[in-house]
Design a protein around this motif. Structure first.
Motif, short mmCIF file in Angstrom:
data_model
loop_
_atom_site.label_atom_id
_atom_site.label_comp_id
_atom_site.label_asym_id
_atom_site.label_seq_id
_atom_site.Cartn_x
_atom_site.Cartn_y
_atom_site.Cartn_z
N PHE A 78 0.84 -1.20 0.00
CA PHE A 78 0.00 0.00 0.00
C PHE A 78 0.87 1.25 0.00
O PHE A 78 0.67 2.16 -0.80
CB PHE A 78 -0.92 -0.03 1.24
N PHE A 79 1.87 1.30 0.89
CA PHE A 79 2.75 2.46 0.97
C PHE A 79 3.60 2.60 -0.29
O PHE A 79 3.82 3.71 -0.78
CB PHE A 79 3.66 2.38 2.21
N GLU A 80 4.09 1.49 -0.82
CA GLU A 80 4.93 1.53 -2.02
C GLU A 80 4.14 2.08 -3.22
O GLU A 80 4.63 2.94 -3.96
CB GLU A 80 5.47 0.13 -2.33
N ILE A 81 2.93 1.60 -3.39
CA ILE A 81 2.10 2.07 -4.49
C ILE A 81 1.76 3.54 -4.30
O ILE A 81 1.83 4.33 -5.25
CB ILE A 81 0.81 1.23 -4.62
N SER A 82 1.39 3.91 -3.09
CA SER A 82 1.03 5.31 -2.81
C SER A 82 2.19 6.25 -3.11
O SER A 82 2.00 7.30 -3.73
CB SER A 82 0.60 5.46 -1.35
N ALA A 83 3.39 5.88 -2.69
CA ALA A 83 4.56 6.72 -2.94
C ALA A 83 4.85 6.82 -4.44
O ALA A 83 5.18 7.91 -4.94
CB ALA A 83 5.78 6.16 -2.21
N ALA A 84 4.71 5.72 -5.16
CA ALA A 84 4.95 5.73 -6.60
C ALA A 84 3.92 6.61 -7.31
O ALA A 84 4.25 7.33 -8.27
CB ALA A 84 4.90 4.31 -7.16
N MET A 85 2.69 6.60 -6.82
CA MET A 85 1.64 7.43 -7.42
C MET A 85 1.92 8.92 -7.20
O MET A 85 1.76 9.73 -8.11
CB MET A 85 0.26 7.05 -6.87
N VAL A 86 2.36 9.27 -6.00
CA VAL A 86 2.69 10.67 -5.72
C VAL A 86 3.85 11.11 -6.60
O VAL A 86 3.82 12.20 -7.18
CB VAL A 86 3.02 10.87 -4.22
N ASP A 87 4.86 10.27 -6.75
CA ASP A 87 5.99 10.59 -7.61
C ASP A 87 5.53 10.80 -9.05
O ASP A 87 5.92 11.77 -9.70
CB ASP A 87 7.04 9.49 -7.53
N TYR A 88 4.70 9.91 -9.55
CA TYR A 88 4.17 10.02 -10.92
C TYR A 88 3.38 11.32 -11.08
O TYR A 88 3.56 12.05 -12.05
CB TYR A 88 3.28 8.82 -11.23
N GLU A 89 2.50 11.60 -10.13
CA GLU A 89 1.69 12.82 -10.20
C GLU A 89 2.56 14.07 -10.20
O GLU A 89 2.32 15.02 -10.96
CB GLU A 89 0.71 12.87 -9.04
N THR A 90 3.59 14.08 -9.38
CA THR A 90 4.49 15.24 -9.30
C THR A 90 5.26 15.43 -10.61
O THR A 90 5.38 16.55 -11.10
CB THR A 90 5.48 15.08 -8.13
N ARG A 91 5.75 14.34 -11.18
CA ARG A 91 6.49 14.43 -12.44
C ARG A 91 5.60 14.90 -13.59
O ARG A 91 6.08 15.56 -14.51
CB ARG A 91 7.10 13.08 -12.81
N ASN A 92 4.34 14.55 -13.55
CA ASN A 92 3.45 14.85 -14.66
C ASN A 92 2.57 16.09 -14.46
O ASN A 92 1.81 16.44 -15.34
CB ASN A 92 2.59 13.62 -14.96
N HIS A 93 2.70 16.73 -13.33
CA HIS A 93 1.95 17.95 -13.04
C HIS A 93 2.92 18.95 -12.42
O HIS A 93 3.04 19.03 -11.20
CB HIS A 93 0.78 17.66 -12.08
N PRO A 94 3.65 19.69 -13.26
CA PRO A 94 4.68 20.61 -12.77
C PRO A 94 4.23 21.55 -11.66
O PRO A 94 5.02 21.95 -10.82
CB PRO A 94 5.10 21.39 -14.01
N ALA A 95 2.96 21.92 -11.63
CA ALA A 95 2.48 22.82 -10.59
C ALA A 95 2.59 22.20 -9.20
O ALA A 95 2.60 22.91 -8.19
CB ALA A 95 1.04 23.23 -10.86
N LEU A 96 2.70 20.87 -9.13
CA LEU A 96 2.80 20.17 -7.85
C LEU A 96 4.23 20.10 -7.34
O LEU A 96 4.45 19.72 -6.19
CB LEU A 96 2.22 18.75 -7.95
N LYS A 97 5.20 20.44 -8.18
CA LYS A 97 6.60 20.36 -7.76
C LYS A 97 6.90 21.42 -6.71
O LYS A 97 6.35 22.52 -6.76
CB LYS A 97 7.53 20.53 -8.96
N VAL A 98 7.76 21.08 -5.78
CA VAL A 98 8.16 22.02 -4.74
C VAL A 98 8.79 23.24 -5.37
O VAL A 98 9.68 23.13 -6.22
CB VAL A 98 9.15 21.34 -3.74
#
Length: 55
Positions: free
Chosen positions: A32-52
């Motif tokens: 569950f944690f591994e998938i969740s972390a991978a999803m956040v990483d994917y979302e961040t890479r594909n939505h530049p507005a989410l990047k720090v």
């Protein structure tokens, strides 16, 4: 785990649904944690507005 495509992202959503709400301690919780972390990483890479810092 790394999610690279929208198809992999959709498959991750299906798997999280199968796991249900936050599983108890054990292999399913780890997954569950591994998938969740991978999803956040994917979302961040594909939505530049989410990047720090909006980088």
């Amino acid at each position: 785990m790394t999610i690279e495509t929208s198809e992999q992202y959709e498959a991750a959503i299906v798997r999280l649904r199968a796991l249900g709400d936050m599983p108890a301690i054990g292999p399913e919780q780890d997954e569950f944690f591994e998938i969740s972390a991978a999803m956040v990483d994917y979302e961040t890479r594909n939505h530049p507005a989410l990047k720090v810092g909006g980088e």
